[in-house]
Design a protein around this motif. Structure first.
Motif, PDB file in Angstrom:
ATOM      1  N   LEU A 109      -3.024   2.494   3.719  1.00 53.81           N
ATOM      2  CA  LEU A 109      -4.138   1.551   3.725  1.00 53.81           C
ATOM      3  C   LEU A 109      -3.650   0.119   3.485  1.00 53.81           C
ATOM      4  O   LEU A 109      -4.137  -0.823   4.115  1.00 53.81           O
ATOM      5  CB  LEU A 109      -5.168   1.944   2.673  1.00 53.81           C
ATOM      6  N   VAL A 110      -2.693  -0.053   2.586  1.00 55.82           N
ATOM      7  CA  VAL A 110      -2.146  -1.387   2.331  1.00 55.82           C
ATOM      8  C   VAL A 110      -1.480  -1.947   3.591  1.00 55.82           C
ATOM      9  O   VAL A 110      -1.671  -3.113   3.954  1.00 55.82           O
ATOM     10  CB  VAL A 110      -1.138  -1.342   1.162  1.00 55.82           C
ATOM     11  N   LEU A 111      -0.704  -1.103   4.269  1.00 61.04           N
ATOM     12  CA  LEU A 111      -0.015  -1.537   5.485  1.00 61.04           C
ATOM     13  C   LEU A 111      -0.959  -1.760   6.660  1.00 61.04           C
ATOM     14  O   LEU A 111      -0.578  -2.384   7.656  1.00 61.04           O
ATOM     15  CB  LEU A 111       1.059  -0.513   5.867  1.00 61.04           C
ATOM     16  N   THR A 112      -2.174  -1.237   6.538  1.00 62.75           N
ATOM     17  CA  THR A 112      -3.160  -1.402   7.606  1.00 62.75           C
ATOM     18  C   THR A 112      -3.553  -2.856   7.792  1.00 62.75           C
ATOM     19  O   THR A 112      -3.780  -3.312   8.916  1.00 62.75           O
ATOM     20  CB  THR A 112      -4.425  -0.561   7.299  1.00 62.75           C
ATOM     21  N   PHE A 113      -3.625  -3.587   6.708  1.00 66.79           N
ATOM     22  CA  PHE A 113      -4.133  -4.955   6.762  1.00 66.79           C
ATOM     23  C   PHE A 113      -3.005  -5.938   7.035  1.00 66.79           C
ATOM     24  O   PHE A 113      -2.674  -6.801   6.220  1.00 66.79           O
ATOM     25  CB  PHE A 113      -4.879  -5.284   5.468  1.00 66.79           C
ATOM     26  N   ARG A 114      -2.438  -5.800   8.217  1.00 65.84           N
ATOM     27  CA  ARG A 114      -1.386  -6.687   8.710  1.00 65.84           C
ATOM     28  C   ARG A 114      -1.744  -7.133  10.119  1.00 65.84           C
ATOM     29  O   ARG A 114      -2.520  -6.474  10.803  1.00 65.84           O
ATOM     30  CB  ARG A 114      -0.032  -5.955   8.752  1.00 65.84           C
ATOM     31  N   PRO A 115      -1.186  -8.261  10.553  1.00 69.33           N
ATOM     32  CA  PRO A 115      -1.468  -8.720  11.927  1.00 69.33           C
ATOM     33  C   PRO A 115      -1.026  -7.688  12.957  1.00 69.33           C
ATOM     34  O   PRO A 115       0.012  -7.050  12.817  1.00 69.33           O
ATOM     35  CB  PRO A 115      -0.617 -10.000  12.038  1.00 69.33           C
ATOM     36  N   GLY A 116      -1.843  -7.517  13.987  1.00 72.71           N
ATOM     37  CA  GLY A 116      -1.490  -6.629  15.072  1.00 72.71           C
ATOM     38  C   GLY A 116      -1.831  -5.171  14.847  1.00 72.71           C
ATOM     39  O   GLY A 116      -1.557  -4.330  15.706  1.00 72.71           O
ATOM     40  N   ILE A 117      -2.436  -4.861  13.702  1.00 69.54           N
ATOM     41  CA  ILE A 117      -2.803  -3.479  13.386  1.00 69.54           C
ATOM     42  C   ILE A 117      -4.282  -3.258  13.702  1.00 69.54           C
ATOM     43  O   ILE A 117      -5.124  -4.111  13.410  1.00 69.54           O
ATOM     44  CB  ILE A 117      -2.538  -3.164  11.894  1.00 69.54           C
ATOM     45  N   ILE A 128      -7.229  -2.161  12.540  1.00 78.11           N
ATOM     46  CA  ILE A 128      -7.830  -1.820  11.251  1.00 78.11           C
ATOM     47  C   ILE A 128      -8.942  -0.789  11.421  1.00 78.11           C
ATOM     48  O   ILE A 128      -9.044   0.177  10.652  1.00 78.11           O
ATOM     49  CB  ILE A 128      -8.373  -3.088  10.553  1.00 78.11           C
ATOM     50  N   TYR A 129      -9.782  -0.979  12.438  1.00 76.97           N
ATOM     51  CA  TYR A 129     -10.875  -0.034  12.676  1.00 76.97           C
ATOM     52  C   TYR A 129     -10.330   1.370  12.927  1.00 76.97           C
ATOM     53  O   TYR A 129     -10.876   2.363  12.429  1.00 76.97           O
ATOM     54  CB  TYR A 129     -11.713  -0.479  13.875  1.00 76.97           C
ATOM     55  N   GLY A 130      -9.263   1.460  13.716  1.00 77.02           N
ATOM     56  CA  GLY A 130      -8.681   2.757  14.031  1.00 77.02           C
ATOM     57  C   GLY A 130      -8.174   3.469  12.800  1.00 77.02           C
ATOM     58  O   GLY A 130      -8.394   4.675  12.624  1.00 77.02           O
ATOM     59  N   HIS A 131      -7.479   2.742  11.927  1.00 78.27           N
ATOM     60  CA  HIS A 131      -6.933   3.352  10.714  1.00 78.27           C
ATOM     61  C   HIS A 131      -8.045   3.801   9.771  1.00 78.27           C
ATOM     62  O   HIS A 131      -8.046   4.944   9.296  1.00 78.27           O
ATOM     63  CB  HIS A 131      -6.021   2.354  10.004  1.00 78.27           C
ATOM     64  N   ILE A 132      -8.975   2.898   9.500  1.00 77.37           N
ATOM     65  CA  ILE A 132     -10.032   3.188   8.536  1.00 77.37           C
ATOM     66  C   ILE A 132     -10.930   4.331   9.023  1.00 77.37           C
ATOM     67  O   ILE A 132     -11.221   5.274   8.272  1.00 77.37           O
ATOM     68  CB  ILE A 132     -10.888   1.939   8.251  1.00 77.37           C
ATOM     69  N   PHE A 133     -11.342   4.258  10.281  1.00 78.81           N
ATOM     70  CA  PHE A 133     -12.256   5.282  10.784  1.00 78.81           C
ATOM     71  C   PHE A 133     -11.528   6.568  11.147  1.00 78.81           C
ATOM     72  O   PHE A 133     -12.159   7.630  11.202  1.00 78.81           O
ATOM     73  CB  PHE A 133     -13.073   4.733  11.951  1.00 78.81           C
ATOM     74  N   GLY A 134     -10.228   6.496  11.384  1.00 84.55           N
ATOM     75  CA  GLY A 134      -9.458   7.726  11.510  1.00 84.55           C
ATOM     76  C   GLY A 134      -9.459   8.478  10.184  1.00 84.55           C
ATOM     77  O   GLY A 134      -9.659   9.695  10.141  1.00 84.55           O
ATOM     78  N   LEU A 135      -9.264   7.736   9.098  1.00 83.93           N
ATOM     79  CA  LEU A 135      -9.305   8.327   7.758  1.00 83.93           C
ATOM     80  C   LEU A 135     -10.686   8.919   7.459  1.00 83.93           C
ATOM     81  O   LEU A 135     -10.801  10.055   6.978  1.00 83.93           O
ATOM     82  CB  LEU A 135      -8.950   7.262   6.720  1.00 83.93           C
ATOM     83  N   ILE A 136     -11.720   8.152   7.763  1.00 79.08           N
ATOM     84  CA  ILE A 136     -13.092   8.631   7.548  1.00 79.08           C
ATOM     85  C   ILE A 136     -13.377   9.848   8.424  1.00 79.08           C
ATOM     86  O   ILE A 136     -14.015  10.820   7.989  1.00 79.08           O
ATOM     87  CB  ILE A 136     -14.108   7.504   7.845  1.00 79.08           C
ATOM     88  N   GLY A 137     -12.870   9.805   9.657  1.00 78.87           N
ATOM     89  CA  GLY A 137     -13.048  10.944  10.555  1.00 78.87           C
ATOM     90  C   GLY A 137     -12.417  12.200   9.993  1.00 78.87           C
ATOM     91  O   GLY A 137     -12.996  13.289  10.058  1.00 78.87           O
ATOM     92  N   GLY A 138     -11.216  12.069   9.431  1.00 81.41           N
ATOM     93  CA  GLY A 138     -10.557  13.216   8.809  1.00 81.41           C
ATOM     94  C   GLY A 138     -11.350  13.759   7.637  1.00 81.41           C
ATOM     95  O   GLY A 138     -11.466  14.983   7.466  1.00 81.41           O
ATOM     96  N   LEU A 139     -11.902  12.868   6.838  1.00 78.21           N
ATOM     97  CA  LEU A 139     -12.742  13.296   5.712  1.00 78.21           C
ATOM     98  C   LEU A 139     -13.969  14.059   6.201  1.00 78.21           C
ATOM     99  O   LEU A 139     -14.407  15.025   5.569  1.00 78.21           O
ATOM    100  CB  LEU A 139     -13.177  12.072   4.900  1.00 78.21           C
TER     101      LEU A 139
END
Length: 198
Positions: A161-169, A171-182
């Motif tokens: 999650l920390v590495l998600t908030f970097r340029p070129g990432i 963010i929606y994909g990472h966060i909602f991928g995590l939520i999707g897994g949950l």
């Protein structure tokens, strides 16, 4: 420590056929999209093409597309490291559903929350979906996870999650991928009897 891979190459192929197949697909598509711009444009998760031209296959195909070598290596290594436990627990069919389901959820979130011109590639959403499933197990099925694995899961999710908030990432994909897994976790583990434990 369950997330430490100790199998030989042949054992890994035999024990985890789905993950092995996905790795091969990653490599083949990586080579294809770097040889042919037409293939790259056809498989990339381009929001405009999906919404305006109804090219919904891109929600699936983009999960397997990696253009940069480091992106390919990072996602493939993450899959090899964190995927086997879930493939062993769930079996081939449910693992495929979970992996693709989380990836598609991440891409749908990107489709509707990001700019129309956004172009999305990579397995990161699906990988974060695996992390989301592990979080579900951590909180709702803790009897399936040993203490060492719990600590690893928490650290990996925080770092991810920390590495998600970097340029070129994406963010929606990472966060909602995590939520999707949950969200997928309780569905695929609804009838799980604990034949296998992390």
């Amino acid at each position: 420590m369950f997330f430490l891979r100790t199998e030989s190459f042949r054992e890994f192929l035999r024990f985890y056929p789905v993950i092995s197949s996905i790795v091969v697909i990653h490599i083949i598509i990586f080579l294809a999209v770097n040889v042919s711009m037409d293939i790259r444009q056809l498989l990339t998760g381009w929001n405009f093409a999906i919404l305006v031209h109804d090219q919904y296959w891109r929600l699936f195909s983009s999960i397997f597309v990696h253009i940069q070598p480091m992106h390919l290596l990072f996602n493939t290594f993450s899959l090899i490291l964190f995927g086997p436990a879930l493939e062993a627990m769930l079996g081939r069919f449910k693992f495929i559903l979970a992996y693709l389901g989380a990836g598609v959820i991440a891409n749908i979130a990107t489709l509707y929350l990001a700019d129309l011109a956004t172009s999305n590639v990579g397995a990161s959403g699906a990988i974060f979906g695996l992390f989301g499933i592990y979080l579900y197990l951590l909180f709702m099925r803790p009897e399936l996870i040993d203490a060492n694995s719990r600590q690893i899961i928490v650290v990996i999710v925080i770092v991810g999650l920390v590495l998600t908030f970097r340029p070129g990432i994406n963010i929606y994909g990472h966060i909602f991928g995590l939520i999707g897994g949950l969200a997928i976790g309780p569905i695929i583990f609804a009838r799980y009897k604990g034949r296998f434990r992390l």
